[in-house]
Design a protein around this motif. Structure first.
Motif, PDB file in Angstrom:
ATOM      1  N   SER A  28       4.387   7.201   2.288  1.00 37.40           N
ATOM      2  CA  SER A  28       4.412   6.142   3.289  1.00 37.40           C
ATOM      3  C   SER A  28       3.993   4.854   2.594  1.00 37.40           C
ATOM      4  O   SER A  28       3.108   4.863   1.729  1.00 37.40           O
ATOM      5  CB  SER A  28       3.459   6.439   4.449  1.00 37.40           C
ATOM      6  OG  SER A  28       3.492   5.401   5.401  1.00 37.40           O
ATOM      7  N   TYR A  29       4.653   3.762   2.979  1.00 42.63           N
ATOM      8  CA  TYR A  29       4.369   2.475   2.341  1.00 42.63           C
ATOM      9  C   TYR A  29       4.127   1.415   3.424  1.00 42.63           C
ATOM     10  O   TYR A  29       4.808   1.398   4.446  1.00 42.63           O
ATOM     11  CB  TYR A  29       5.543   2.037   1.468  1.00 42.63           C
ATOM     12  CG  TYR A  29       5.932   3.047   0.421  1.00 42.63           C
ATOM     13  CD1 TYR A  29       7.037   3.880   0.602  1.00 42.63           C
ATOM     14  CD2 TYR A  29       5.186   3.185  -0.751  1.00 42.63           C
ATOM     15  CE1 TYR A  29       7.393   4.815  -0.356  1.00 42.63           C
ATOM     16  CE2 TYR A  29       5.537   4.122  -1.710  1.00 42.63           C
ATOM     17  CZ  TYR A  29       6.642   4.935  -1.505  1.00 42.63           C
ATOM     18  OH  TYR A  29       6.989   5.863  -2.451  1.00 42.63           O
ATOM     19  N   LEU A  30       3.193   0.545   3.127  1.00 38.05           N
ATOM     20  CA  LEU A  30       2.945  -0.594   4.002  1.00 38.05           C
ATOM     21  C   LEU A  30       3.085  -1.856   3.164  1.00 38.05           C
ATOM     22  O   LEU A  30       2.271  -2.118   2.293  1.00 38.05           O
ATOM     23  CB  LEU A  30       1.551  -0.521   4.628  1.00 38.05           C
ATOM     24  CG  LEU A  30       1.213  -1.648   5.591  1.00 38.05           C
ATOM     25  CD1 LEU A  30       2.076  -1.551   6.853  1.00 38.05           C
ATOM     26  CD2 LEU A  30      -0.266  -1.629   5.966  1.00 38.05           C
ATOM     27  N   GLN A  31       4.146  -2.600   3.422  1.00 40.62           N
ATOM     28  CA  GLN A  31       4.372  -3.867   2.750  1.00 40.62           C
ATOM     29  C   GLN A  31       3.753  -4.969   3.587  1.00 40.62           C
ATOM     30  O   GLN A  31       4.113  -5.143   4.754  1.00 40.62           O
ATOM     31  CB  GLN A  31       5.873  -4.122   2.566  1.00 40.62           C
ATOM     32  CG  GLN A  31       6.211  -5.459   1.948  1.00 40.62           C
ATOM     33  CD  GLN A  31       5.765  -5.572   0.500  1.00 40.62           C
ATOM     34  OE1 GLN A  31       5.861  -4.613  -0.257  1.00 40.62           O
ATOM     35  NE2 GLN A  31       5.266  -6.739   0.115  1.00 40.62           N
TER      36      GLN A  31
ATOM     37  N   PHE B  58       4.236  -7.460   8.458  1.00 42.06           N
ATOM     38  CA  PHE B  58       4.112  -6.178   7.752  1.00 42.06           C
ATOM     39  C   PHE B  58       5.327  -5.306   8.025  1.00 42.06           C
ATOM     40  O   PHE B  58       5.934  -5.365   9.095  1.00 42.06           O
ATOM     41  CB  PHE B  58       2.862  -5.439   8.214  1.00 42.06           C
ATOM     42  CG  PHE B  58       1.563  -6.147   7.908  1.00 42.06           C
ATOM     43  CD1 PHE B  58       1.515  -7.302   7.144  1.00 42.06           C
ATOM     44  CD2 PHE B  58       0.379  -5.631   8.395  1.00 42.06           C
ATOM     45  CE1 PHE B  58       0.319  -7.935   6.871  1.00 42.06           C
ATOM     46  CE2 PHE B  58      -0.835  -6.247   8.130  1.00 42.06           C
ATOM     47  CZ  PHE B  58      -0.865  -7.411   7.363  1.00 42.06           C
ATOM     48  N   THR B  59       5.655  -4.474   7.034  1.00 37.74           N
ATOM     49  CA  THR B  59       6.762  -3.530   7.149  1.00 37.74           C
ATOM     50  C   THR B  59       6.281  -2.157   6.728  1.00 37.74           C
ATOM     51  O   THR B  59       5.599  -2.018   5.700  1.00 37.74           O
ATOM     52  CB  THR B  59       7.938  -3.952   6.251  1.00 37.74           C
ATOM     53  OG1 THR B  59       8.343  -5.287   6.571  1.00 37.74           O
ATOM     54  CG2 THR B  59       9.121  -3.015   6.443  1.00 37.74           C
TER      55      THR B  59
ATOM     56  N   TRP C   9      -0.496   3.565   9.560  1.00 37.32           N
ATOM     57  CA  TRP C   9      -1.495   2.796   8.832  1.00 37.32           C
ATOM     58  C   TRP C   9      -2.427   2.142   9.852  1.00 37.32           C
ATOM     59  O   TRP C   9      -1.969   1.546  10.847  1.00 37.32           O
ATOM     60  CB  TRP C   9      -0.825   1.728   7.978  1.00 37.32           C
ATOM     61  CG  TRP C   9      -0.116   2.291   6.790  1.00 37.32           C
ATOM     62  CD1 TRP C   9       1.194   2.669   6.721  1.00 37.32           C
ATOM     63  CD2 TRP C   9      -0.685   2.556   5.503  1.00 37.32           C
ATOM     64  NE1 TRP C   9       1.475   3.159   5.464  1.00 37.32           N
ATOM     65  CE2 TRP C   9       0.337   3.092   4.687  1.00 37.32           C
ATOM     66  CE3 TRP C   9      -1.945   2.380   4.947  1.00 37.32           C
ATOM     67  CZ2 TRP C   9       0.133   3.466   3.359  1.00 37.32           C
ATOM     68  CZ3 TRP C   9      -2.149   2.750   3.629  1.00 37.32           C
ATOM     69  CH2 TRP C   9      -1.123   3.279   2.853  1.00 37.32           C
ATOM     70  N   TYR C  10      -3.701   2.264   9.578  1.00 37.02           N
ATOM     71  CA  TYR C  10      -4.725   1.663  10.420  1.00 37.02           C
ATOM     72  C   TYR C  10      -5.652   0.851   9.524  1.00 37.02           C
ATOM     73  O   TYR C  10      -5.680   1.050   8.312  1.00 37.02           O
ATOM     74  CB  TYR C  10      -5.538   2.736  11.142  1.00 37.02           C
ATOM     75  CG  TYR C  10      -4.764   3.508  12.182  1.00 37.02           C
ATOM     76  CD1 TYR C  10      -3.808   4.453  11.803  1.00 37.02           C
ATOM     77  CD2 TYR C  10      -4.979   3.321  13.540  1.00 37.02           C
ATOM     78  CE1 TYR C  10      -3.092   5.167  12.745  1.00 37.02           C
ATOM     79  CE2 TYR C  10      -4.277   4.029  14.497  1.00 37.02           C
ATOM     80  CZ  TYR C  10      -3.339   4.948  14.087  1.00 37.02           C
ATOM     81  OH  TYR C  10      -2.626   5.652  15.027  1.00 37.02           O
ATOM     82  N   ARG C  11      -6.409  -0.043  10.131  1.00 31.53           N
ATOM     83  CA  ARG C  11      -7.383  -0.786   9.351  1.00 31.53           C
ATOM     84  C   ARG C  11      -8.684  -0.904  10.130  1.00 31.53           C
ATOM     85  O   ARG C  11      -8.705  -0.817  11.369  1.00 31.53           O
ATOM     86  CB  ARG C  11      -6.845  -2.162   8.968  1.00 31.53           C
ATOM     87  CG  ARG C  11      -6.714  -3.150  10.112  1.00 31.53           C
ATOM     88  CD  ARG C  11      -6.050  -4.424   9.618  1.00 31.53           C
ATOM     89  NE  ARG C  11      -6.102  -5.502  10.599  1.00 31.53           N
ATOM     90  CZ  ARG C  11      -5.513  -6.677  10.437  1.00 31.53           C
ATOM     91  NH1 ARG C  11      -4.815  -6.932   9.322  1.00 31.53           N
ATOM     92  NH2 ARG C  11      -5.610  -7.609  11.362  1.00 31.53           N
TER      93      ARG C  11
ATOM     94  N   LEU D  17       0.841  -1.190   0.000  1.00 34.29           N
ATOM     95  CA  LEU D  17       0.000   0.000   0.000  1.00 34.29           C
ATOM     96  C   LEU D  17       0.878   1.243   0.000  1.00 34.29           C
ATOM     97  O   LEU D  17       1.944   1.260   0.624  1.00 34.29           O
ATOM     98  CB  LEU D  17      -0.911   0.012   1.223  1.00 34.29           C
ATOM     99  CG  LEU D  17      -1.804  -1.210   1.421  1.00 34.29           C
ATOM    100  CD1 LEU D  17      -2.710  -1.001   2.632  1.00 34.29           C
ATOM    101  CD2 LEU D  17      -2.622  -1.516   0.190  1.00 34.29           C
ATOM    102  N   SER D  18       0.399   2.250  -0.703  1.00 31.73           N
ATOM    103  CA  SER D  18       1.125   3.510  -0.769  1.00 31.73           C
ATOM    104  C   SER D  18       0.243   4.647  -0.283  1.00 31.73           C
ATOM    105  O   SER D  18      -0.978   4.628  -0.490  1.00 31.73           O
ATOM    106  CB  SER D  18       1.565   3.800  -2.199  1.00 31.73           C
ATOM    107  OG  SER D  18       2.430   2.799  -2.688  1.00 31.73           O
TER     108      SER D  18
END
Length: 118
Positions: A78-81, A67-68, A36-38, A20-21
């Motif tokens: 911001s990135y969420l791998q 996750f990273t 990042w939240y969900r 995610l970007s």
């Protein structure tokens, strides 16, 4: 004023990966952390991962181990791998910016849907 736009949400199978970007515009100098939240229907948003301006990171229970979180020092990206995704990771993922002069809970993007099938 800071504005956030997420991208990268998709439908994947269990065990797959997504990145995610979050693109940030506006006065990024005021940002102290990007997170990042969900959220799933009927539930509150939960922390997935957080990256501070100094590079330090923190993770919620849902983000630890698989996750990273990363980003640039200017806080414009911001990135969420997310690796080894599981059906329980299905949710709307939101980017969040904490600022020193903004709302207590930060500034939110519109969210991006992640769906993981078994």
């Amino acid at each position: 004023q800071v504005q956030l736009v997420e991208s990268g949400g998709d439908s994947v199978q269990s065990g797959g990966s997504l990145r995610l970007s979050c693109t940030v515009s506006g006065t990024t100098l005021t940002i102290t952390a990007m997170g990042w939240y969900r959220q799933t229907p009927g539930n509150e948003r939960e922390l997935v991962a957080l990256r501070y301006r100094n590079g330090l990171t923190d993770f919620g229970l849902s983000g630890k181990g698989r996750f990273t979180v990363s980003g640039d020092d200017s806080m414009t990206r911001s990135y969420l791998q997310m690796d080894k995704l599981e059906p329980e990771d299905t949710a709307v993922y939101f980017c969040n910016a904490k600022t020193y002069n903004g709302p207590k809970d930060g500034i939110w993007g519109q969210g991006t849907q992640v769906s993981v099938s078994s």
